[in-house]
Design an enzyme around this catalytic site. Structure first.
Site, mmCIF file in Angstrom:
data_model
loop_
_atom_site.group_PDB
_atom_site.id
_atom_site.type_symbol
_atom_site.label_atom_id
_atom_site.label_comp_id
_atom_site.label_asym_id
_atom_site.label_seq_id
_atom_site.Cartn_x
_atom_site.Cartn_y
_atom_site.Cartn_z
ATOM 1 N N ASP A 310 1.943 4.834 1.374
ATOM 2 C CA ASP A 310 2.579 5.503 2.522
ATOM 3 C C ASP A 310 2.118 4.933 3.867
ATOM 4 O O ASP A 310 2.913 4.817 4.800
ATOM 5 C CB ASP A 310 2.256 7.004 2.515
HETATM 6 P P1 NAP Z 1 -0.575 6.810 -1.272
HETATM 7 O O1 NAP Z 1 0.592 6.685 -0.381
HETATM 8 O O2 NAP Z 1 -0.803 8.093 -1.994
HETATM 9 O O3 NAP Z 1 -0.438 5.620 -2.347
HETATM 10 C C1 NAP Z 1 -1.454 5.323 -3.242
HETATM 11 C C2 NAP Z 1 -0.927 4.260 -4.188
HETATM 12 O O4 NAP Z 1 -2.018 3.876 -5.007
HETATM 13 C C3 NAP Z 1 0.163 4.769 -5.111
HETATM 14 O O5 NAP Z 1 1.428 4.288 -4.730
HETATM 15 C C4 NAP Z 1 -0.258 4.267 -6.507
HETATM 16 O O6 NAP Z 1 0.773 3.442 -7.048
HETATM 17 C C5 NAP Z 1 -1.501 3.439 -6.225
HETATM 18 N N1 NAP Z 1 -2.521 3.630 -7.233
HETATM 19 C C6 NAP Z 1 -2.947 4.779 -7.801
HETATM 20 N N2 NAP Z 1 -3.900 4.530 -8.712
HETATM 21 C C7 NAP Z 1 -4.092 3.179 -8.706
HETATM 22 C C8 NAP Z 1 -4.938 2.312 -9.437
HETATM 23 N N3 NAP Z 1 -5.799 2.755 -10.375
HETATM 24 N N4 NAP Z 1 -4.871 0.984 -9.176
HETATM 25 C C9 NAP Z 1 -4.002 0.502 -8.253
HETATM 26 N N5 NAP Z 1 -3.169 1.271 -7.542
HETATM 27 C C10 NAP Z 1 -3.222 2.612 -7.776
HETATM 28 O O7 NAP Z 1 -1.944 6.463 -0.534
HETATM 29 P P2 NAP Z 1 -2.235 5.992 0.941
HETATM 30 O O8 NAP Z 1 -1.375 4.822 1.326
HETATM 31 O O9 NAP Z 1 -3.729 5.852 1.001
HETATM 32 O O10 NAP Z 1 -1.743 7.200 1.841
HETATM 33 C C11 NAP Z 1 -2.406 8.471 1.854
HETATM 34 C C12 NAP Z 1 -1.416 9.615 1.747
HETATM 35 O O11 NAP Z 1 -2.129 10.861 1.722
HETATM 36 C C13 NAP Z 1 -0.469 9.663 2.935
HETATM 37 O O12 NAP Z 1 0.782 10.160 2.541
HETATM 38 C C14 NAP Z 1 -1.171 10.665 3.857
HETATM 39 O O13 NAP Z 1 -0.302 11.283 4.783
HETATM 40 C C15 NAP Z 1 -1.681 11.662 2.820
HETATM 41 N N6 NAP Z 1 -2.766 12.475 3.426
HETATM 42 C C16 NAP Z 1 -3.980 11.912 3.640
HETATM 43 C C17 NAP Z 1 -4.965 12.646 4.294
HETATM 44 C C18 NAP Z 1 -6.305 12.050 4.640
HETATM 45 O O14 NAP Z 1 -7.048 12.683 5.355
HETATM 46 N N7 NAP Z 1 -6.628 10.853 4.159
HETATM 47 C C19 NAP Z 1 -4.725 13.945 4.686
HETATM 48 C C20 NAP Z 1 -3.465 14.497 4.445
HETATM 49 C C21 NAP Z 1 -2.492 13.732 3.812
HETATM 50 P P3 NAP Z 1 0.889 3.247 -8.643
HETATM 51 O O15 NAP Z 1 1.002 4.607 -9.227
HETATM 52 O O16 NAP Z 1 2.106 2.405 -8.816
HETATM 53 O O17 NAP Z 1 -0.354 2.535 -9.070
#
Ligand code: NAP
Length: 386
Positions: A310
């Site tokens: 994301d």
């Molecule tokens: P993300 O959008 O959740 O994407 C994580 C990706 O990691 C997934 O597409 C998944 O694809 C891949 N993945 C999972 N396990 C894996 C593995 N073992 N090896 C390789 N790839 C793997 O994560 P992000 O880009 O870090 O974004 C964070 C999200 O959390 C955002 O939507 C944000 O708004 C939300 N959020 C974060 C917080 C905070 O404080 N950090 C707070 C509120 C909301 P596959 O399944 O294809 O592997």
């Protein structure tokens, strides 16, 4: 406790803390009535606030924990007039609370008041998608703190007032930071049913993308002058931080300039990526905040995205209909070559497709982050006969 499960663990702590505050308030209420010593109005106001916030935070936190642990469905559960129903329920609970303040001897009201608060906690959280749970947990942290603060006023305990106020304000500040980083308002997080829109897999499959092997990826990395690594939630799931350190060392030894781009909401908690990379002793001056590094993607040879999704989605900049439109992102699509390590074409936490994966310059490197990076490291020495 794995770091990826810390948000649900935190939710459990809030549930326990809030329940404790609510039960202390309940006990104090019945005790004063039994002794025929009704509490003064000020103490009753504090007690009503304490129990209302305590009970709703208890059930709300349990729901948030269930969603994060995937015991409950992550998608928002919505129905017609949901916000009106919730508002009415809250208004009835608040009206009963006011009645209790003025007529504390009406003990029959208390169980109804407590029951409504418990129910409101459930109804408040079910329409919120799993992607917003970390923010909601920070907000519930704030409610639990305010409940403890009110308990301090009800019991005349200064320590509880101070500790509760600190907890309440820190939770609020944290949720404001998260909302700002996602460019979303509180109202949108709480009432926007974010995460409901899912791109169908059929639609995702129709678009073409390019994939590459570890060997091909290693040869591109080896000939690069500058590489920016973008870690995300998948890095935490795979616990690939130590392997990434090895990859970093290996590339730096070859004279490649390697930097890490940190998005404020990458992973599941603020600071999640910083903590993971620090665990692997990656030099702190190699970690760049989003605003500082975004200008550098245009000059970088390779953006290597590891388990992030994301936070790299260009739709946030360009597609007004996207639920993440307006969220600041890392501009990885501006790099000369983009490589993405993830296991499949599945979406990230927001549940939406990522246009980055279908760009001509993007290579998908399919596999678990730790396993794939291990392969990359193996391929790199082979290239120069090390
Ligand atoms: P993300 O959008 O959740 O994407 C994580 C990706 O990691 C997934 O597409 C998944 O694809 C891949 N993945 C999972 N396990 C894996 C593995 N073992 N090896 C390789 N790839 C793997 O994560 P992000 O880009 O870090 O974004 C964070 C999200 O959390 C955002 O939507 C944000 O708004 C939300 N959020 C974060 C917080 C905070 O404080 N950090 C707070 C509120 C909301 P596959 O399944 O294809 O592997």
């Amino acid at each position: 406790m794995p770091m990826t499960a810390v948000p649900q663990r935190t939710a459990m702590s809030h549930a326990c803390g809030a329940l404790a505050a609510a039960l202390v308030g309940t006990a104090e209420y019945y005790r004063s009535n039994q002794l025929h010593e009704p509490l003064p109005t000020f103490a009753m106001v504090a007690l009503v606030l304490e129990t209302l916030l305590g009970f709703l935070t208890f059930t709300g936190s349990l729901m948030a924990m269930g969603k994060l642990q995937e015991v409950l469905p992550q998608r928002p559960i919505t129905y017609r007039n949901q916000n009106a129903v919730n508002f009415t329920l809250f208004a009835i609970a608040a009206a009963l609370g006011v009645r209790l303040i003025f007529v504390p001897t009406d003990t029959w009201i208390f169980p109804i008041f407590a029951g409504l608060a418990l129910l409101f906690g459930v109804l408040l959280i079910i329409p919120i998608g799993g992607a917003d749970m970390p923010t909601v947990i920070a907000l519930l942290n704030s409610y639990a703190g305010l409940s403890a603060c009110a308990m301090g006023f009800a019991l005349g305990n200064n320590l509880l007032v101070v500790a509760g106020a600190l907890d309440g304000s820190s939770g609020l500040i944290l949720s404001i930071i998260m909302c700002k980083a996602m460019n979303r308002s509180f109202t949108n997080v709480l009432f926007g049913a974010f995460g409901q829109i899912q791109t169908s897999h059929a639609q995702a499959q129709q678009r073409s993308y390019r994939s590459a092997s570890a060997e091909e990826a290693a040869s591109i990395l080896e000939s690069a002058t500058s590489v920016i690594i973008v870690p995300g939630y998948g890095l935490a799931v795979a616990q690939a931080q130590h392997k990434i350190r090895e990859l970093y060392d290996s590339l730096m030894r070859r004279g490649v300039d390697v930097k890490f781009a940190i998005h404020p909401v990458a992973g599941r908690m603020p600071g999640h990526m910083n903590v993971l990379l620090a665990e692997a002793d990656i030099p702190y001056d190699r970690l760049w905040e989003m605003d500082d590094i975004n200008g550098e993607f245009g000059q970088c040879d390779v953006a290597l995205v590891i388990g992030a999704n994301d936070v790299t989605n260009p739709a946030a900049r360009t597609d007004k209909s996207s639920p993440i439109y307006g969220m600041p992102i890392l501009d990885v699509d501006k790099a000369r070559t983009v490589m993405v390590i993830k296991r499949s074409m599945n979406p990230g936490f927001a549940g939406i497709d990522n246009d980055l994966y279908y760009m001509d310059k993007t290579l998908m490197l399919f596999g678990d982050a730790k396993a794939f990076v291990t392969e990359l490291i193996k391929e790199l020495p082979a290239k120069v006969g090390v």
